[in-house]
Design a protein around this motif. Structure first.
Motif, PDB file in Angstrom:
ATOM      1  N   TYR B  58       0.862  -1.189   0.000  1.00 25.12           N
ATOM      2  CA  TYR B  58       0.000   0.000   0.000  1.00 25.12           C
ATOM      3  C   TYR B  58       0.899   1.240   0.000  1.00 25.12           C
ATOM      4  N   SER B  60       0.592   4.435  -0.321  1.00 30.77           N
ATOM      5  CA  SER B  60       0.267   5.624   0.471  1.00 30.77           C
ATOM      6  C   SER B  60       0.628   5.396   1.941  1.00 30.77           C
ATOM      7  N   LYS B  61       0.377   4.195   2.441  1.00 27.64           N
ATOM      8  CA  LYS B  61       0.778   3.868   3.818  1.00 27.64           C
ATOM      9  C   LYS B  61       2.296   3.901   3.958  1.00 27.64           C
ATOM     10  N   ARG B  63       4.517   5.668   2.118  1.00 28.29           N
ATOM     11  CA  ARG B  63       5.021   7.044   2.095  1.00 28.29           C
ATOM     12  C   ARG B  63       4.810   7.714   3.449  1.00 28.29           C
ATOM     13  N   TYR B  64       3.614   7.498   4.010  1.00 29.44           N
ATOM     14  CA  TYR B  64       3.328   8.096   5.314  1.00 29.44           C
ATOM     15  C   TYR B  64       4.262   7.542   6.389  1.00 29.44           C
ATOM     16  N   ARG B  67       7.685   9.151   6.484  1.00 35.85           N
ATOM     17  CA  ARG B  67       7.632  10.510   7.018  1.00 35.85           C
ATOM     18  C   ARG B  67       7.400  10.486   8.529  1.00 35.85           C
TER      19      ARG B  67
END
Lengths: 204, 204
Positions: B58, B60-61, B63-64, B67
């Motif tokens: 996933y 998006s998970k 990338r988060y 960060r």
């Protein structure tokens, strides 16, 4: 211009309940205003290949989540009654907010919906439940629901969900302090501290 | 009998790194001893239908998460260098610990492995990397690695991973205070408070 945080939530989301009940006093203490932004996790999850809540798809995660919720609600002093159906459908109350997102009653209404869902086990997808919550806030339930269900109200929620998707949001609650993303009730305090410290908006 | 917490981790797990570097002084302050229990997330994820880290599956998970790790490492004062390959294979150092789980050097070795993986971007799956870490602790690297790779060492890690699965563990880090499960670095403090407060083990 005041400092602001975007609070992205789905009415069906357990951890969004915790943040919804906690965010306003914590934000006020930091001089941050809260922009309540309901969206639908469903399309986001569909894009991730899930046709249900991950807490249902992955039973061990689900069992843990409910126990975690029990402990956290006890810690925060929040009531919790596990919904007899999970997840509920948060479409109707989300549309009501999208159609009136600047209204002063939005935070009260949102908290009332979350309490109905997670403390009173009511079906927040039902028109009569939503109407009852609006009426108990002294509001014109029929007019507000009708606006939410107008083509424009439906489109506003659709666009808001698209925006969440475009922001790379993959779960709820999510807090956006400018372009900085914070995911989960566990990050509420950190997100508010970030929003407070943002230089660009600073009037405080 | 002292109070105890089981710290379940995978050497490839980013949030396990944070807990590994933080847990000992926090536990000591509460009179809790830490039982370091490496296991492999791979078989657990396979059972959930994943053939890779969810942070890769996933995007998006993922990338988060990176960060979020940057922010948390800054907050904790921990170095972070994003691994050039993720996830690494934590099999070899996990076997070394399983074959010597009562040894006094286990916490130091575990922290050294995590630092190698997440602060120095070394391949912790490589025999020479693991040997170098053991040697820098003044240990007999060849003997310890050989014990880990003996049939008994392999079996111990296999059994430990089975035990994690049977405990309903679905991610790492996971803390078990008796039968009470806490998942994620965000729950470390709560887990230790629970372990401290457990009546059955109380000598303090």
């Amino acid at each position: 211009m005041t400092k602001q945080i975007d609070f992205w939530f789905d009415f069906a989301s357990t951890y969004s309940y915790l943040s919804a009940m906690r965010i306003e006093p914590l934000a006020a203490a930091r001089g941050v205003t809260v922009n309540w932004r309901p969206f639908l996790l469903g399309p986001v999850f569909t894009a991730m290949g899930w046709n249900d809540s991950p807490f249902n798809i992955y039973p061990s995660k689900g069992r843990y989540m409910w126990r975690d919720m029990e402990r956290l609600c006890k810690q925060y002093g929040l009531p919790l009654r596990r919904p007899s159906k999970f997840p509920r459908n948060g479409l109707r109350p989300a549309r009501v907010i999208c159609a009136h997102h600047d209204a002063a009653w939005v935070p009260d209404f949102a908290r009332a919906v979350f309490s109905a869902g997670f403390a009173a086990d009511q079906d927040i997808g039902e028109r009569e439940v939503v109407a009852g919550l609006l009426r108990s806030l002294g509001l014109d339930a029929e007019a507000l629901i009708a606006a939410g269900e107008s083509p424009e109200g439906k489109d506003l929620l659709r666009r808001q969900t698209d925006e969440a998707f475009n922001l790379d949001i993959f779960g709820a609650p999510t807090f956006m302090a400018g372009t900085e993303m914070f995911w989960g009730n566990d990050r509420l305090e950190q997100a508010l501290a970030w929003a407070e410290g943002m230089p660009a908006k600073g009037s405080e």
